[in-house]
Write an enzyme that holds these catalytic residues in place. Sequence first.
Site, PDB file in Angstrom:
ATOM      1  N   GLU A 143      46.519  39.513  36.484  1.00 47.64           N
ATOM      2  CA  GLU A 143      46.783  39.486  38.008  1.00 47.64           C
ATOM      3  C   GLU A 143      46.067  40.244  38.977  1.00 47.64           C
ATOM      4  OE1 GLU A 143      51.109  40.200  38.328  1.00 47.64           O
ATOM      5  OE2 GLU A 143      50.635  41.654  40.078  1.00 47.64           O
TER       6      GLU A 143
ATOM      7  N   LYS B 290      53.425  40.947  29.069  1.00 51.44           N
ATOM      8  CA  LYS B 290      53.623  41.158  30.517  1.00 51.44           C
ATOM      9  C   LYS B 290      52.529  42.182  30.863  1.00 51.44           C
ATOM     10  CE  LYS B 290      55.683  41.001  34.373  1.00 51.44           C
ATOM     11  NZ  LYS B 290      55.443  42.735  34.987  1.00 51.44           N
TER      12      LYS B 290
END
Lengths: 290, 290, 290, 290
Positions: A170, A163
């Site tokens: 991102e 993550k």
Amino acid sequence: MQLGLVGLGRMGGNMRERLRAAGHEVVGYDHNPEISDVASLAELAEKLQSPRAVWVMVPAGVTDATIDELAGVLGEGDIIIDGGNSRFSDDAPRAERLNEQGIGYIDVGVSGGVWGRQNGYALMVGGAQEHVERLMPIFESLKPEGEFGFVHAGPVGAGHYAKMVHNGIEYGLMHAYAEGYELLAASELVTNVPGVFKSWREGTVVRSWLLDLLDRALDEDPELAELSGYTEDTGEGRWTVDEAVRLAVPLNVITASLFARFASRQDDSPAMKAVAALRQQFGGHAVHKR
Amino acid sequence: MQLGLVGLGRMGGNMRERLRAAGHEVVGYDHNPEISDVASLAELAEKLQSPRAVWVMVPAGVTDATIDELAGVLGEGDIIIDGGNSRFSDDAPRAERLNEQGIGYIDVGVSGGVWGRQNGYALMVGGAQEHVERLMPIFESLKPEGEFGFVHAGPVGAGHYAKMVHNGIEYGLMHAYAEGYELLAASELVTNVPGVFKSWREGTVVRSWLLDLLDRALDEDPELAELSGYTEDTGEGRWTVDEAVRLAVPLNVITASLFARFASRQDDSPAMKAVAALRQQFGGHAVHKR
Amino acid sequence: MQLGLVGLGRMGGNMRERLRAAGHEVVGYDHNPEISDVASLAELAEKLQSPRAVWVMVPAGVTDATIDELAGVLGEGDIIIDGGNSRFSDDAPRAERLNEQGIGYIDVGVSGGVWGRQNGYALMVGGAQEHVERLMPIFESLKPEGEFGFVHAGPVGAGHYAKMVHNGIEYGLMHAYAEGYELLAASELVTNVPGVFKSWREGTVVRSWLLDLLDRALDEDPELAELSGYTEDTGEGRWTVDEAVRLAVPLNVITASLFARFASRQDDSPAMKAVAALRQQFGGHAVHKR
Amino acid sequence: MQLGLVGLGRMGGNMRERLRAAGHEVVGYDHNPEISDVASLAELAEKLQSPRAVWVMVPAGVTDATIDELAGVLGEGDIIIDGGNSRFSDDAPRAERLNEQGIGYIDVGVSGGVWGRQNGYALMVGGAQEHVERLMPIFESLKPEGEFGFVHAGPVGAGHYAKMVHNGIEYGLMHAYAEGYELLAASELVTNVPGVFKSWREGTVVRSWLLDLLDRALDEDPELAELSGYTEDTGEGRWTVDEAVRLAVPLNVITASLFARFASRQDDSPAMKAVAALRQQFGGHAVHKR
């Protein structure tokens, strides 16, 4: 199956609904009694049959305290799942502490934001195979339909690690679009900047969900005139760079994206003041006084 | 409608097929007689009824020569469309030259690569409204189905400009994924790197077409062991940085992505040799001899 | 004054000579008996009159063990000085441990490398005012002549902090020259690259000690043909970036310099393999196979 | 020797004085009659004996016009020297034009700023060997004393090229110090930031003339409180990056330094507004409204 769920905020609350809609029996606890199903963690533990599984979905700052308190009311054979934004390096020590009490531990990186309740949550899972298998019915219901959106990435910590890297990527993706936006907006030639972004949503190499969102944002505010560029960063971006430094991996793009967020929060750049001071010293260049 | 199409390589050849499948009458010319419909540009011009429209889809290096030759066989009221990878700053001078002969000019940035024949080509168009309108039937057939994939970005040059920025963004997006890949591959914790990328294809913030392609690549070669990192760059990335410099727009992410391609083609970095030389001088640090 | 000196390697050995030449009584200890003045730390402590001052100049990896052993033979009122490349965040815990035994602690960042014995060592000092004052005769003899080369930067830790930032800046400076070297070497126009660097040593804005060293290196090897670009990094560069991340300070230049060192040690870039894989997927671009 | 000197601003005026102090006969022209020795370029040409040498020291924007006008009053065997901040790529076309009239051309990159009159000007020279030799008496008087400060870097254009790279390096050096300053200023540990910089002036790896200037600036304003970070850039930095792009040389540090100047002039970053817009879309993150 039965699941305890601690933390019923924006994420946890939506997950409770998605799980219940899928037929699971969810006992939720929140410090806000208006949304909580039970009055205490002890009551939550009582309502679940052994071996229990309790998912913790609380802000990173209180995760350890919550897990420690929870460990006091759970017992041998139970499993705690941390679905929050913990730093991966906190997972192994936690798992070890819980293991001494016979409690299992799984870490889950959860992506999907406010869209997750409807579209499903992408899950990156770290932990022992047997623990992961026990939780599969829950994971199946939380994840998006279709073949993607779930991975057992490795042992304890691997879920939060995946993550973390997801969020680092991102940052880089967002900044790539953002730089393209700035260049198009500066151009004298392109007269329909929002139209260009909208057109890219099909048939191009750059099509993506983030592009769809940028198009939405430009629909609402074609020149982004209502927004300030002041932008927070969350821990994952910083941890990604820390890992890059530790592992000697050159992450120029992701780091530049993180640093741009830092800079966005400065009224004036101390570094650029030093540059201005130098130019004044050697060149007699005019400088801007405050 | 009728369209002349000059250049029947991988892109032009597929476009001819897509256009014919949509019912257009395409007269194609290529210097390779085996795939050409006509023997010369003159013959191509003869086969088209006035006012003609001729789409040029040739390598950037021969675009100007092709357009100049074409202008010799076309006339007042005709339109030339350049769908190749021209630099946007070449468009206005071309349009001006053609305008003196009464020939219109449209520039089109085309995205879609080898997937375009099936999925459609995203089109970014620059030119006068009347010229663009005349070509709309062609654009409608080339573009993907649905509401996206086409934009009239501005006057002559704006199409290639938008495509240039598209490619600049593409560089940044690719590098963001690539850095995430390198960090995951370096981690001791994540044992299933291809699985992590595959899982991201649904429900995550980073889902995109490029991610789908990276998953495909990892399916074929999970450790990318067959590939070298040596990577070419095309003109658009460089032009994007040149524009950033001209317009004083800070493009740290896109520029870092371009520079990483430059570095990938070096056996050894001259700059790092200078760093090594300095370390040897001041610190007596051991250096690697060639 | 009297000084114990632990670690007589390249740095410590030269410092002993510089201090003795200045009239100080230095008792040196090294695990290598051939260069050691005493057989043990206990003997070192015996030879010094109370209150003692002992300077530790050992590799970062063994500093804590050395200091702990030393603390066992020292006593109330003594001072330990760490002149090695410790991370600043290790200083406060050390000072606290020593303080419980009444032993003072000073941290000193030392710059100067192999040139220090002759030119003096620049000293960045952290610690309590009273401890620093007691050591001033030693600092005065170690530092270069003239008004510069010494600073009491702040409390315990500030000396190593200043040295860390010094080295971060050093990375950036070296890389700026190195990039200029690479560009000049790539130019078709400049035929006398070493001559250009030599000329810059006077009258220019870029003149510096590092430039003098680069000129020396180019005198010895005008095309740096004997060197590899493979370059190590020391802890200070990484700690600088970690601090930048912790304090939200955008350090694009220093970080890029550190990352370039990481990249210099890679045979092939995993990130660029991912970029190559993507290009192959979407464009059918030719890629280099290994 | 005799020299014509066109442009008597801050640079040209000081150079006239330095040359006259060295015994040269300088005929200066400036459009400002109060400081000009002659009323026109024609008069300047008359006052010089053939073969003449005329040094042009005017703002980059008017260099070509000045040289063209000058060429009208000079003749076969004369030499024009451009000491201004011309782009190197303008030199060869100029030399060719002048060559058709039998006039020689030399380009000189001049460094030294307001300090040059006293310390001498560093000179980077491009041109034919015979032209450079004729001007050597002038170069000898302008350059600093000692063995450095002059280089014949290559053919026409090489002087301005070397100066361009000099300035690119200068950007990187300044920014390295500036980043170190910002980190030190942000630290909770270092209480004497100006003292740290001052101490570095002797004995350290980072000592340089720019560091001396930064120390001066911090003496005048220890927190740089009077300055704004808003910073102009001159052409050389941009040309350096353009060359890096053209020659495929990765210049991460110098480019980041240039981009930081661009960013310093923005009230708000359009790119960061796009990032903020994206975060709002996918995460419901709070954003700052303008």
